[in-house]
Design an enzyme around this catalytic site. Structure first.
Site, PDB file in Angstrom:
ATOM      1  N   HIS A   1       0.856  -1.051   0.119  1.00  0.00           N
ATOM      2  CA  HIS A   1       0.017   0.110   0.008  1.00  0.00           C
ATOM      3  C   HIS A   1       0.664   1.468  -0.150  1.00  0.00           C
ATOM      4  CE1 HIS A   1      -3.383  -3.031   1.094  1.00  0.00           C
ATOM      5  NE2 HIS A   1      -2.692  -3.438   1.997  1.00  0.00           N
TER       6      HIS A   1
ATOM      7  N   SER B   1       2.210  -0.624  -5.284  1.00  0.00           N
ATOM      8  CA  SER B   1       0.878  -0.402  -4.550  1.00  0.00           C
ATOM      9  C   SER B   1       0.289  -2.073  -4.382  1.00  0.00           C
ATOM     10  CB  SER B   1      -0.711   0.628  -4.568  1.00  0.00           C
ATOM     11  OG  SER B   1      -0.621   0.064  -3.234  1.00  0.00           O
TER      12      SER B   1
ATOM     13  N   SER C   1      -6.010   1.701  -2.201  1.00  0.00           N
ATOM     14  CA  SER C   1      -5.082   1.859  -0.996  1.00  0.00           C
ATOM     15  C   SER C   1      -3.809   3.390  -1.525  1.00  0.00           C
ATOM     16  CB  SER C   1      -4.603   0.418  -0.234  1.00  0.00           C
ATOM     17  OG  SER C   1      -3.183   0.156  -1.706  1.00  0.00           O
TER      18      SER C   1
ATOM     19  N   ASP D   1       2.950  -7.184   0.550  1.00  0.00           N
ATOM     20  CA  ASP D   1       1.913  -7.874   1.275  1.00  0.00           C
ATOM     21  C   ASP D   1       0.521  -8.511   0.659  1.00  0.00           C
ATOM     22  OD1 ASP D   1      -0.160  -6.570   2.677  1.00  0.00           O
ATOM     23  OD2 ASP D   1       0.621  -4.540   3.169  1.00  0.00           O
TER      24      ASP D   1
ATOM     25  N   GLU E   1       4.396  -9.101   4.438  1.00  0.00           N
ATOM     26  CA  GLU E   1       3.594  -8.158   5.430  1.00  0.00           C
ATOM     27  C   GLU E   1       2.844  -9.551   6.486  1.00  0.00           C
ATOM     28  OE1 GLU E   1       4.648  -5.271   6.684  1.00  0.00           O
ATOM     29  OE2 GLU E   1       2.452  -4.212   7.106  1.00  0.00           O
TER      30      GLU E   1
ATOM     31  N   ASN F   1       4.718 -11.380   9.279  1.00  0.00           N
ATOM     32  CA  ASN F   1       3.458 -10.707  10.362  1.00  0.00           C
ATOM     33  C   ASN F   1       3.317 -11.143  11.669  1.00  0.00           C
ATOM     34  OD1 ASN F   1       0.570 -10.777   9.391  1.00  0.00           O
ATOM     35  ND2 ASN F   1       0.439 -12.604  10.456  1.00  0.00           N
TER      36      ASN F   1
ATOM     37  N   LYS G   1       4.135  -7.758  14.950  1.00  0.00           N
ATOM     38  CA  LYS G   1       3.005  -6.903  13.523  1.00  0.00           C
ATOM     39  C   LYS G   1       1.713  -7.351  14.433  1.00  0.00           C
ATOM     40  CE  LYS G   1       1.721  -6.600   9.357  1.00  0.00           C
ATOM     41  NZ  LYS G   1       0.094  -7.576   9.614  1.00  0.00           N
TER      42      LYS G   1
ATOM     43  N   ASP H   1       0.283  -3.756  14.998  1.00  0.00           N
ATOM     44  CA  ASP H   1      -1.064  -3.437  13.683  1.00  0.00           C
ATOM     45  C   ASP H   1      -2.093  -4.282  13.750  1.00  0.00           C
ATOM     46  OD1 ASP H   1      -1.814  -3.941  10.480  1.00  0.00           O
ATOM     47  OD2 ASP H   1       0.707  -3.402  10.273  1.00  0.00           O
ATOM     48  N   ASN H   2      -2.578  -5.421  13.201  1.00  0.00           N
ATOM     49  CA  ASN H   2      -3.564  -6.734  12.378  1.00  0.00           C
ATOM     50  C   ASN H   2      -4.512  -6.358  14.105  1.00  0.00           C
ATOM     51  OD1 ASN H   2      -1.361  -7.611  11.554  1.00  0.00           O
ATOM     52  ND2 ASN H   2      -2.285  -9.807  11.484  1.00  0.00           N
TER      53      ASN H   2
ATOM     54  N   CYS I   1      -5.955  -1.754  13.623  1.00  0.00           N
ATOM     55  CA  CYS I   1      -7.116  -1.882  13.236  1.00  0.00           C
ATOM     56  C   CYS I   1      -8.434  -1.741  14.177  1.00  0.00           C
ATOM     57  CB  CYS I   1      -8.006  -3.287  12.779  1.00  0.00           C
ATOM     58  SG  CYS I   1      -6.917  -4.199  11.140  1.00  0.00           S
TER      59      CYS I   1
ATOM     60  N   HIS J   1      -7.842  -9.014   3.743  1.00  0.00           N
ATOM     61  CA  HIS J   1      -6.961  -8.758   2.706  1.00  0.00           C
ATOM     62  C   HIS J   1      -6.844  -8.802   1.498  1.00  0.00           C
ATOM     63  CE1 HIS J   1      -2.950  -7.402   0.753  1.00  0.00           C
ATOM     64  NE2 HIS J   1      -3.385  -7.945  -0.168  1.00  0.00           N
TER      65      HIS J   1
ATOM     66  N   HIS K   1      -3.748   2.348   8.689  1.00  0.00           N
ATOM     67  CA  HIS K   1      -3.607   2.608   9.962  1.00  0.00           C
ATOM     68  C   HIS K   1      -2.135   3.738  10.374  1.00  0.00           C
ATOM     69  CE1 HIS K   1      -4.770  -1.380  10.359  1.00  0.00           C
ATOM     70  NE2 HIS K   1      -3.658  -1.973  10.252  1.00  0.00           N
TER      71      HIS K   1
ATOM     72  N   SER L   1       5.294  -2.757  12.113  1.00  0.00           N
ATOM     73  CA  SER L   1       5.844  -3.446  11.549  1.00  0.00           C
ATOM     74  C   SER L   1       6.962  -3.399  10.317  1.00  0.00           C
ATOM     75  CB  SER L   1       4.704  -3.699  10.183  1.00  0.00           C
ATOM     76  OG  SER L   1       3.218  -3.620  11.377  1.00  0.00           O
TER      77      SER L   1
ATOM     78  N   GLN M   1      10.238  -5.169   8.583  1.00  0.00           N
ATOM     79  CA  GLN M   1      10.307  -5.435   7.079  1.00  0.00           C
ATOM     80  C   GLN M   1      11.287  -5.194   6.612  1.00  0.00           C
ATOM     81  OE1 GLN M   1       9.278  -6.927   4.933  1.00  0.00           O
ATOM     82  NE2 GLN M   1       7.117  -7.072   4.834  1.00  0.00           N
TER      83      GLN M   1
HETATM   84  P1  NAI Z   1      -6.523 -14.963  11.879  1.00  0.00           P
HETATM   85  O1  NAI Z   1      -5.647 -15.989  11.000  1.00  0.00           O
HETATM   86  O2  NAI Z   1      -5.805 -14.211  13.125  1.00  0.00           O
HETATM   87  O3  NAI Z   1      -7.764 -14.565  12.126  1.00  0.00           O
HETATM   88  C1  NAI Z   1      -8.649 -14.905  10.959  1.00  0.00           C
HETATM   89  C2  NAI Z   1      -9.815 -15.846  11.629  1.00  0.00           C
HETATM   90  O4  NAI Z   1     -10.765 -16.098  10.765  1.00  0.00           O
HETATM   91  C3  NAI Z   1      -9.196 -16.815  12.507  1.00  0.00           C
HETATM   92  O5  NAI Z   1      -9.641 -16.697  13.903  1.00  0.00           O
HETATM   93  C4  NAI Z   1     -10.142 -18.005  11.837  1.00  0.00           C
HETATM   94  O6  NAI Z   1     -10.949 -19.266  11.949  1.00  0.00           O
HETATM   95  C5  NAI Z   1     -11.230 -17.328  10.933  1.00  0.00           C
HETATM   96  N1  NAI Z   1     -12.502 -17.602   9.785  1.00  0.00           N
HETATM   97  C6  NAI Z   1     -12.054 -18.537   8.652  1.00  0.00           C
HETATM   98  N2  NAI Z   1     -12.744 -18.942   8.090  1.00  0.00           N
HETATM   99  C7  NAI Z   1     -14.234 -18.374   8.313  1.00  0.00           C
HETATM  100  C8  NAI Z   1     -15.238 -18.229   8.073  1.00  0.00           C
HETATM  101  N3  NAI Z   1     -15.737 -19.001   7.019  1.00  0.00           N
HETATM  102  N4  NAI Z   1     -16.025 -17.762   9.301  1.00  0.00           N
HETATM  103  C9  NAI Z   1     -16.023 -17.040   9.949  1.00  0.00           C
HETATM  104  N5  NAI Z   1     -14.692 -16.891  10.790  1.00  0.00           N
HETATM  105  C10 NAI Z   1     -13.627 -17.611   9.764  1.00  0.00           C
HETATM  106  O7  NAI Z   1      -5.842 -13.664  10.715  1.00  0.00           O
HETATM  107  P2  NAI Z   1      -5.281 -11.994  10.834  1.00  0.00           P
HETATM  108  O8  NAI Z   1      -3.856 -11.721  10.852  1.00  0.00           O
HETATM  109  O9  NAI Z   1      -6.529 -11.260  11.915  1.00  0.00           O
HETATM  110  O10 NAI Z   1      -6.095 -11.625   8.764  1.00  0.00           O
HETATM  111  C11 NAI Z   1      -7.682 -11.692   9.136  1.00  0.00           C
HETATM  112  C12 NAI Z   1      -7.165 -10.560   7.119  1.00  0.00           C
HETATM  113  O11 NAI Z   1      -7.131  -9.691   7.324  1.00  0.00           O
HETATM  114  C13 NAI Z   1      -5.543 -11.227   6.566  1.00  0.00           C
HETATM  115  O12 NAI Z   1      -6.275 -11.053   5.182  1.00  0.00           O
HETATM  116  C14 NAI Z   1      -4.821 -10.253   6.326  1.00  0.00           C
HETATM  117  O13 NAI Z   1      -3.745 -10.275   5.855  1.00  0.00           O
HETATM  118  C15 NAI Z   1      -5.331  -9.230   6.737  1.00  0.00           C
HETATM  119  N6  NAI Z   1      -4.965  -7.992   7.553  1.00  0.00           N
HETATM  120  C16 NAI Z   1      -5.382  -7.268   6.991  1.00  0.00           C
HETATM  121  C17 NAI Z   1      -4.577  -5.616   7.503  1.00  0.00           C
HETATM  122  C18 NAI Z   1      -5.732  -4.473   7.248  1.00  0.00           C
HETATM  123  O14 NAI Z   1      -4.971  -2.985   7.583  1.00  0.00           O
HETATM  124  N7  NAI Z   1      -6.836  -4.390   6.656  1.00  0.00           N
HETATM  125  C19 NAI Z   1      -4.354  -6.002   8.268  1.00  0.00           C
HETATM  126  C20 NAI Z   1      -3.375  -6.821   9.228  1.00  0.00           C
HETATM  127  C21 NAI Z   1      -4.265  -7.931   7.827  1.00  0.00           C
END
Ligand code: NAI
Length: 468
Positions: free
Chosen positions: A55, A78, A83, A132, A193, A218, A223, A227-228, A232, A338, A391, A399, A403
């Site tokens: 991003h 990006s 983003s 990322d 990331e 990650n 991180k 960050d996560n 958020c 993501h 963020h 984070s 990196q």
């Molecule tokens: P995580 O693995 O910690 O959490 C995902 C959760 O979703 C898990 O607990 C899993 O059991 C659950 N899950 C999976 N399938 C499901 C379903 N069908 N119904 C309900 N729950 C379900 O992953 P994390 O770190 O929380 O990341 C989640 C997403 O967010 C990823 O795609 C990551 O890349 C992205 N992300 C986005 C950020 C942003 O700034 N927008 C920042 C960090 C991560």
């Protein structure tokens, strides 16, 4: 040889504004600034070509300029079409760093910019990649295997991004036939990331397809547990409010997924006094949700009640078009995971009788035949970067310091192909750099205490299986 300097940004005139915001961000990014101070003279990335697919925000500009200060030759794209902060991209371009990114680029442009950021003026690829979500690595791997077997590009697919990649790669096979083989050979490593990109890396490692070493940034504690979660916690409601101005208090919010991102998302909605429900597949995370005061239910069961839906799973088809057809009038639907496949956006667009009205950038109203409407934010793409600015700098400094350390590690330590993590010692170091800025005064253990608990006075302070 074409000029070493090329870029695509929305408006280079925005560079001054970008520069002012970069200077403010630097004050909030102590980890990156300390890294500049520590390594600036030594230039540990001297001669390294670093490609970034991440991003293109103000915070990322501080990361890019840190890499340059450490000696790297950087090109950037990006990792999402919505983003980019155009003033940040302009400031980077104005400094003479090739960057290819603007807010609202098409998917076709997106994949072409990824290719351009991966291609140096001498026609070769990068030494190091900062990824990322894994799109730069994906293109590298798909290109490499297509050079081995071009028929992989003819396999039928409904996925529009795969189709665009196939077209782009077919063109490259004709014009630069062994680009990807040379690029994969040259590449000394990728640092990834985010959770979704890390999943892809482990999958490629399992299938034996991974072409270069990878560092999973990650899963540094500084991180994903910052960050996560805390990122958020600040950027989700910011995005919902910038998009809709809706009152969150009194509403019912449905958070799909209660991992790190889900935990931060639920907390911010709850702190704005929404009633929060969570959906989960993992009983441990479901139980954690109850311990924090939320209920657990399925999306189907929430449909008559929920006003705000947020997907945070990294999984696909979490909110279906059918779900949206049955939601309450004025429901808000967004994704902070993501990729946009958490919400069935194509299916929604093709839903019988649905009428789409664009309200403004990142906000679309869909009205169904029965008269009820829902609002889809950022076309289902990650809402905190699509409808707000991602963020805050301070959390991104954690984070991005990871990196930078991962990038230095790849460049200075050759290693077998595998997926690695940074050491706990470095993880603790990243935290320490940020504590100083907050004015924390840390307790120092005595030798006797250190012997008693069995950890060194100077750390690391926890075993690898500790979960924080
Ligand atoms: P995580 O693995 O910690 O959490 C995902 C959760 O979703 C898990 O607990 C899993 O059991 C659950 N899950 C999976 N399938 C499901 C379903 N069908 N119904 C309900 N729950 C379900 O992953 P994390 O770190 O929380 O990341 C989640 C997403 O967010 C990823 O795609 C990551 O890349 C992205 N992300 C986005 C950020 C942003 O700034 N927008 C920042 C960090 C991560």
């Amino acid at each position: 040889v074409e000029s070493t300097f090329d870029y695509v940004v929305k408006d280079i005139e925005l560079a001054d504004f970008g520069r002012k915001e970069i200077e403010i961000a630097e004050k909030e990014m102590p980890g990156l600034i300390a890294t500049r101070e520590k390594y600036g003279k030594q230039k540990p990335l001297k001669g390294a070509r670093v490609m970034g697919s991440l991003h293109m925000t103000i915070q990322t500009a501080v990361l890019i300029e840190t890499l340059v200060e450490l000696g790297a030759d950087v090109r950037w794209a990006s990792c999402n079409v919505f983003s980019t902060q155009d003033h940040a991209a302009a400031a980077i371009a104005a400094r003479g760093i090739p960057v290819f990114a603007y807010k609202g680029e098409s998917l076709e442009e997106y994949w072409d910019y990824t290719r351009r950021a991966l291609t140096w003026p001498d026609g070769e690829g990068p030494d190091l990649i900062i990824d990322d979500g894994g799109d730069a690595s994906l293109l590298m791997h798909r290109g490499y295997y297509a050079e081995e077997d071009p028929s992989t590009l003819d396999e039928p697919t409904d996925n529009k991004e795969m189709k665009l990649q196939n077209e782009l790669l077919k063109g490259m096979l004709k014009e630069t036939p062994d680009f990807w083989h040379k690029a994969a050979k040259r590449c000394q490593g990728v640092s990834e990331e985010t959770t979704t990109g890390v999943h892809r890396l482990y999958q490629m490692k399992e299938s034996g397809e991974l072409l270069f070493p990878a560092i999973n940034v990650n899963d540094s504690v500084t991180k994903s547990k910052f960050d996560n979660v805390y990122g958020c916690r600040e950027s989700l409601v910011d995005a919902i409010k910038r998009a809709t101005d809706v009152m969150v208090a009194g509403k019912m919010a449905m958070v799909c997924g209660f991992g790190d991102v889900g935990k931060g998302s639920a907390e911010t909605l709850a702190s704005h006094k929404a009633r929060v429900a969570v959906s989960e597949i993992d009983p441990i995370c479901a139980l954690q949700a109850y311990m924090r005061g939320y209920s657990v239910m399925t999306v189907e069961d929430a449909l008559p009640y929920a006003d705000i839906y947020v997907t945070t799973t990294g999984n696909k088809d979490i909110i279906t078009a059918e779900h949206m057809s049955k939601m309450k009038d004025q429901a808000i639907v967004c994704n902070i995971g993501h990729f946009d496949n958490e919400i069935q956006v194509d299916e929604l667009n093709n839903w019988p009788g649905v009428k789409k009205t664009n309200i403004k950038f990142g906000v679309d109203q869909y009205t169904f035949e029965d008269g009820h409407s829902i609002y889809l934010l950022a076309e289902g793409r990650l809402v905190n970067l699509g409808c707000a600015t991602g963020h805050p700098s301070f959390v991104m400094s954690n984070s991005f310091t990871n990196q930078v350390l991962a990038t230095i590690d790849h460049w200075t330590n050759e290693k077998p192909i595998d997926v690695y993590r940074l050491s706990k010692k470095l993880d603790e170091e990243v935290a320490r750099l940020h504590l100083d800025k907050l004015g924390a005064k840390m307790t120092v253990m005595s030798e006797e205490q250190a012997d008693y608990i069995g950890f060194p006075v100077e750390g690391p302070y926890k075993s690898d299986h500790y979960r924080y």
